[in-house]
Enzyme design. Structure first.
Site, PDB file in Angstrom:
ATOM      1  N   ASP A 118       1.881  14.544  -5.892  1.00  0.00           N
ATOM      2  CA  ASP A 118       2.322  13.313  -5.233  1.00  0.00           C
ATOM      3  C   ASP A 118       1.156  12.330  -5.099  1.00  0.00           C
ATOM      4  OD1 ASP A 118       4.572  12.086  -3.647  1.00  0.00           O
ATOM      5  OD2 ASP A 118       3.076  12.126  -2.054  1.00  0.00           O
ATOM      6  N   GLU A 141       2.194  11.890 -10.250  1.00  0.00           N
ATOM      7  CA  GLU A 141       2.861  10.642  -9.889  1.00  0.00           C
ATOM      8  C   GLU A 141       1.778   9.587  -9.755  1.00  0.00           C
ATOM      9  OE1 GLU A 141       5.268   8.301  -6.427  1.00  0.00           O
ATOM     10  OE2 GLU A 141       3.684   9.707  -5.958  1.00  0.00           O
TER      11      GLU A 141
HETATM   12  C1  NOJ Z   1       5.673   9.447  -3.300  1.00  0.00           C
HETATM   13  C2  NOJ Z   1       7.045  10.024  -3.162  1.00  0.00           C
HETATM   14  O1  NOJ Z   1       7.691   9.913  -4.409  1.00  0.00           O
HETATM   15  C3  NOJ Z   1       7.754   9.253  -2.085  1.00  0.00           C
HETATM   16  O2  NOJ Z   1       9.098   9.647  -1.997  1.00  0.00           O
HETATM   17  C4  NOJ Z   1       7.040   9.455  -0.783  1.00  0.00           C
HETATM   18  O3  NOJ Z   1       7.627   8.640   0.209  1.00  0.00           O
HETATM   19  C5  NOJ Z   1       5.561   9.082  -0.908  1.00  0.00           C
HETATM   20  N1  NOJ Z   1       4.952   9.641  -2.080  1.00  0.00           N
HETATM   21  C6  NOJ Z   1       4.800   9.569   0.280  1.00  0.00           C
HETATM   22  O4  NOJ Z   1       4.628  10.952   0.160  1.00  0.00           O
END
Ligand code: NOJ
Length: 573
Positions: free
Chosen positions: A234, A276
């Site tokens: 993440d 991500e």
């Molecule tokens: C990225 C995630 O895809 C999202 O859903 C989340 O709110 C943020 N990171 C914070 O963890």
């Protein structure tokens, strides 16, 4: 400490970064046979959130036992990797991305034994599991944060990022503009401001603290020991950023990322990290590592927004450019392509004009848009037209990378715009026409099931679509099957063919002695194109979707009549 008295000034999730140096040593060439061994190069990822997939005990929240019951469905669909959204104890203010205990399974969704069983059941079916690794921040309910705020001398104090004064730019750099008001918030118990890149209930961990790094490695090892195959990492850039006073482009500690990847692979040789990171293509090398020393995969957020722009405008010029810009990486790396995920579609990199065009086509109402940059809808209602939806999925499976599907996409689930922010696209899976879509027998479900309108579960569900050969579900199954027979796409080299026009994208993939050609017409109007390649002379094209052979002509020239939103897949024989 002084280095934490800082401020990070950035305007959205799309930051540009100053960077620490990546290694410059040339790589050992990757033998082609080795590439074939890399599972993620030929994977098909399916992302699901256990809470909303299948409830086995009737408490209104999905659970691991329920998910295990549905594994044969996923196997039958052709999925090879399940990516699990966070399932740890959490106040669920950010749908589980606000973790309160990294070492446990939320008791509402099951136990550690259930999780272990899931991994084993997946193995039996030749499927892998990867899980979300959320290490940029914790929930403010996490005992580490609670200890840190209560006592300046707690060892956990330095696990977070503090400032005595409110930094001058504290109301900049929010990831959720419009909802999130600041990035530094005063904690009256701690009597200092803490930094949070995301919501105020998600204090950022201080990645510069070596104790935090050690703890992250413990977390990683803990979950790898269950037999998982890796992580969806993440918020990669935020995890690596080094807070520095007044610096618009924060430094990124790539050594942290490389170290984490190395640690993961020492522990489990074939484990992979899918990042991500919504970054400019020029920065990709640093994340993947120029020579493959970084993370193995990244979502192609850049390509995703240009893809939506092409779908909206029916013109592929900028999408073509985005494909080319994101082309190069080490053969061991791979892009993950997706149409929709659990968040909003981020259109922040498009020109204002292009973004407005996507908005007006796919998110015309204010309540469909979010964070001044995106659209919070599912794909089916957004495109609203079965032919274009089929085109979009055919393309997903034909793009250079690993396709990633979000649960419910395969049946064209809708959204619920009455729910807050991104929860609109997080409603329970629609299995059948029974109560609560067969998701749960409870009186009330965790998120409401969609029960009104064109996308109500009575109309859109797995059971009904399984019986209909022409359903989206069966169409997607067919795409998956064909794609699984085309190793060229995961492993091979690709080119955009000259037959490409501003509405029809024609790509050729080559791998060893195999070659396929895929053509997609983004326009609703019919188009005729000429495929002409000297090297095709005397060869024939096998139509993979319709199982027929296209007649060769002597000069290697083929005329293709493309339907509006039509697509064709050919193998060159
Ligand atoms: C990225 C995630 O895809 C999202 O859903 C989340 O709110 C943020 N990171 C914070 O963890």
């Amino acid at each position: 400490m002084k280095k934490w008295l800082i401020f990070l000034a950035c305007l959205s999730t799309q930051l540009s970064f100053a960077q620490t140096e990546a290694p410059t040593a040339p790589p050992a060439p990757i033998p082609t046979d080795f590439v074939e061994e890399i599972w993620y190069k030929r994977a098909l990822i399916y992302n699901l959130d256990v809470k909303v997939f299948k409830d086995s005990d009737g408490d209104g929240m999905g659970d691991f036992k329920g998910l295990i019951q549905q594994l044969d469905y996923l196997k039958d669909l052709g999925i090879t990797v399940i990516w699990l959204s966070p399932f740890h104890p959490s106040p669920l203010e950010d749908d589980g991305y606000d973790i309160a205990d990294f070492y446990k399974v939320d008791p509402r969704v099951g136990t550690e034994a259930d999780f272990k069983q899931l991994v084993e059941e997946c193995k039996k079916r030749d499927m892998r599991v990867i899980i979300d690794l959320v290490i940029n921040h914790t929930s403010n309910q996490h005992p580490w944060y609670q200890a840190a705020r209560k006592d300046k001398n707690s060892p956990y104090r330095s696990w977070y990022v503090w400032s005595k004064e409110r930094p001058q730019d504290a109301d900049e750099g929010m990831v959720f503009p419009g909802v999130q008001k600041e990035t530094w918030t005063y904690d009256s118990l701690a009597q200092e401001y803490y930094f949070h890149r995301f919501y105020d209930f998600q204090p950022d961990l201080n990645a510069q603290n070596p104790d935090v790094e050690v703890e992250i490695r413990k977390i990683v090892k803990y979950w790898l020991d269950f037999g998982i195959s890796g992580f969806r990492l993440d918020a990669v850039p935020f995890y690596m950023e080094i807070p520095q006073s007044g610096m618009k482009n924060p430094m990124l500690q790539f050594d942290l990322l490389y170290g984490l990847r190395q640690f993961i692979q020492w522990h489990k040789a074939d484990a992979a990290v899918l990042g991500e990171a919504n970054v400019d293509p020029k920065e990709t090398d640093k994340f993947l590592g120029k020579y493959g020393e970084g993370i193995q995969m990244m979502f192609n957020f850049y390509g995703n927004q240009y893809l939506f722009s092409a779908l909206a405008s029916e013109n592929i010029e900028t999408f073509k450019k985005a494909l080319i810009e994101t082309r190069d990486h080490s053969p061991a790396n791979q892009w993950a392509w997706f149409l929709r995920n659990h968040d909003e579609i981020d259109l922040g990199r498009l020109s204002n004009e292009a973004r407005e065009e996507v908005y007006s086509k796919f998110g015309p109402k204010e309540n469909m848009r979010l964070y001044d940059r995106g659209i919070r809808r599912r794909l089916a209602p957004m495109l609203g037209n079965r032919k274009q939806i089929d085109l979009a999925y055919s393309l997903l499976f034909a793009l250079p990378g690993t396709p990633s599907l979000r649960y419910g996409e395969e049946i064209g689930m809708g959204d619920d715009l009455s729910l807050k922010e991104r929860n609109s696209v997080r409603t329970p899976m629609q299995w059948n026409t029974q109560k609560n879509a067969g998701f749960s027998t409870a009186a009330k479900t965790f998120h409401p099931v969609i029960s009104q309108g064109d996308y109500a579960y009575q109309k859109v569900n797995v059971a009904t679509q399984e019986k209909d050969q022409k359903s989206l579900l069966n169409t997607i199954k067919k795409f998956i099957k064909i794609r699984s027979q085309c190793p060229e796409i995961g492993w091979g080299e690709w080119t955009i063919l000259p037959a490409t026009t501003s509405t029809v994208l024609v790509m050729q993939y080559k791998w060893k002695d195999k070659s396929i050609v895929v053509a997609h017409n983004f326009s609703k109007e019919k188009q005729n194109i000429q495929l002409r390649m000297a090297e095709w002379k005397g060869k024939s094209l096998q139509d993979l979707l319709n199982e027929k052979t296209v007649k060769p002509v002597a000069e290697g020239s083929y005329s293709l009549a493309m339907e509006g939103y039509g697509f064709q897949w050919f193998r060159l024989n």
